[in-house]
Design an enzyme around this catalytic site. Structure first.
Site, PDB file in Angstrom:
ATOM      1  N   SER A  71     -71.484 -10.661 -12.491  1.00 23.69           N
ATOM      2  CA  SER A  71     -70.020 -10.634 -12.564  1.00 23.69           C
ATOM      3  C   SER A  71     -69.468  -9.536 -11.664  1.00 23.69           C
ATOM      4  CB  SER A  71     -69.560 -10.414 -14.003  1.00 23.69           C
ATOM      5  OG  SER A  71     -70.098 -11.388 -14.854  1.00 23.69           O
TER       6      SER A  71
HETATM    7  N1  SAH Z   1     -73.249 -10.514 -17.387  1.00 22.48           N
HETATM    8  C1  SAH Z   1     -74.008 -11.206 -16.373  1.00 22.48           C
HETATM    9  C2  SAH Z   1     -73.339 -12.534 -16.061  1.00 22.48           C
HETATM   10  C3  SAH Z   1     -74.277 -13.525 -15.544  1.00 22.48           C
HETATM   11  S1  SAH Z   1     -73.555 -15.117 -15.301  1.00 22.48           S
HETATM   12  C4  SAH Z   1     -74.108 -10.363 -15.116  1.00 22.48           C
HETATM   13  O1  SAH Z   1     -73.136  -9.676 -14.796  1.00 22.48           O
HETATM   14  O2  SAH Z   1     -75.120 -10.427 -14.438  1.00 22.48           O
HETATM   15  C5  SAH Z   1     -73.677 -15.825 -16.893  1.00 22.48           C
HETATM   16  C6  SAH Z   1     -75.040 -15.931 -17.489  1.00 22.48           C
HETATM   17  O3  SAH Z   1     -74.915 -16.677 -18.699  1.00 22.48           O
HETATM   18  C7  SAH Z   1     -76.068 -16.681 -16.645  1.00 22.48           C
HETATM   19  O4  SAH Z   1     -77.200 -15.877 -16.476  1.00 22.48           O
HETATM   20  C8  SAH Z   1     -76.377 -17.925 -17.474  1.00 22.48           C
HETATM   21  O5  SAH Z   1     -77.717 -18.379 -17.351  1.00 22.48           O
HETATM   22  C9  SAH Z   1     -76.075 -17.444 -18.871  1.00 22.48           C
HETATM   23  N2  SAH Z   1     -75.797 -18.503 -19.839  1.00 22.48           N
HETATM   24  C10 SAH Z   1     -75.053 -19.623 -19.681  1.00 22.48           C
HETATM   25  N3  SAH Z   1     -75.036 -20.343 -20.817  1.00 22.48           N
HETATM   26  C11 SAH Z   1     -75.789 -19.654 -21.726  1.00 22.48           C
HETATM   27  C12 SAH Z   1     -76.151 -19.882 -23.080  1.00 22.48           C
HETATM   28  N4  SAH Z   1     -75.759 -20.960 -23.760  1.00 22.48           N
HETATM   29  N5  SAH Z   1     -76.938 -18.972 -23.684  1.00 22.48           N
HETATM   30  C13 SAH Z   1     -77.369 -17.863 -23.024  1.00 22.48           C
HETATM   31  N6  SAH Z   1     -77.056 -17.595 -21.753  1.00 22.48           N
HETATM   32  C14 SAH Z   1     -76.267 -18.475 -21.097  1.00 22.48           C
END
Ligand code: SAH
Length: 223
Positions: A71
């Site tokens: 993010s």
């Molecule tokens: N906070 C993270 C955001 C990553 S993007 C950062 O800044 O790096 C969002 C993440 O949510 C992805 O890694 C994706 O695989 C995860 N995600 C999506 N749906 C999900 C679910 N149902 N359960 C767990 N993780 C999930």
């Protein structure tokens, strides 16, 4: 895994780059000094591929593989500020560990972070980075975060870092009374960041914070 990280950084990833990022977040309206301090001291460049690390302290989302993104620093700061506004916040559930950067920020500001990721290789990389930072108050779980993480509930706060069509009912259940949830809601275009406060078991106060652009919350897991 014996991976070496240059935690201090140099040049484009130096402390000066982090200081400049913090100044720009302040200019964009982030006011919490504890959040700004955590961002100032967290090496975001170790949470992304080395080839992209030079852009770590610009205010951008960046790819982390598997069609996912780390993010944007502004949104990490904003969500963390909203999440902590309603004290005390000791135990936090994060849905979507991704790179682990948001997890690392939270871990410096609360007692315990439980973070759930559905893509195993992302979780594994996040784990190594958190270890490199000597962060020991995070529990990572490979599962579908739409179901929350019942075994450690209730949580003082829940942070969702992927966009849900609707707020998952399980997450509302696992939020403590008086607790805060920050979650992006909506389809690809037109997502809104929502701030939800659980006033009682059946009474929730919801505020729309701003328009956002997150990857979708998906069901099921990838090993
Ligand atoms: N906070 C993270 C955001 C990553 S993007 C950062 O800044 O790096 C969002 C993440 O949510 C992805 O890694 C994706 O695989 C995860 N995600 C999506 N749906 C999900 C679910 N149902 N359960 C767990 N993780 C999930």
């Amino acid at each position: 895994m014996a991976e070496k990280f240059n935690l201090r950084g140099s040049g484009m990833t130096s402390q000066r780059a982090r200081d400049r990022l913090v100044a720009s977040l302040e200019a964009q309206g982030i006011m919490s000094t504890e959040v700004l301090k955590a961002i100032q001291s967290t090496p975001r460049h170790i949470f992304i591929d080395e080839a992209l690390a030079h852009g770590a302290y610009e205010n951008n989302a960046l790819p982390i593989g598997f069609n996912q993104t780390i993010s944007q620093p502004y949104i990490v700061a904003k969500m963390t500020e909203l999440l902590l506004a309603n004290k005390p916040v000791r135990k936090v559930l994060e849905v979507g560990t991704g790179s682990g950067y948001q997890t690392a920020i939270l871990a410096q500001l609360v007692d315990n972070v439980y973070s759930v990721e559905r893509i195993k290789p992302l979780q594994e990389r996040a784990k190594v980075r958190l270890q490199a930072m000597q962060i020991n108050n995070v529990t990572l779980q490979h599962s579908d975060g739409g179901m929350g993480l019942a075994q450690y509930a209730p949580y003082d706060a829940i942070l969702v870092t992927a966009a849900a069509d609707q707020v998952p009912a399980e997450l509302l259940t696992q939020l403590a009374i008086g607790g805060t949830m920050v979650i992006p809601v909506g389809a690809d275009q037109g997502q809104q960041l929502k701030l939800i406060i659980k006033k009682s078991a059946s009474n929730y106060q919801t505020k729309v914070v701003e328009a956002v652009n997150f990857v979708p919350l998906l069901s099921g897991i990838i090993s």
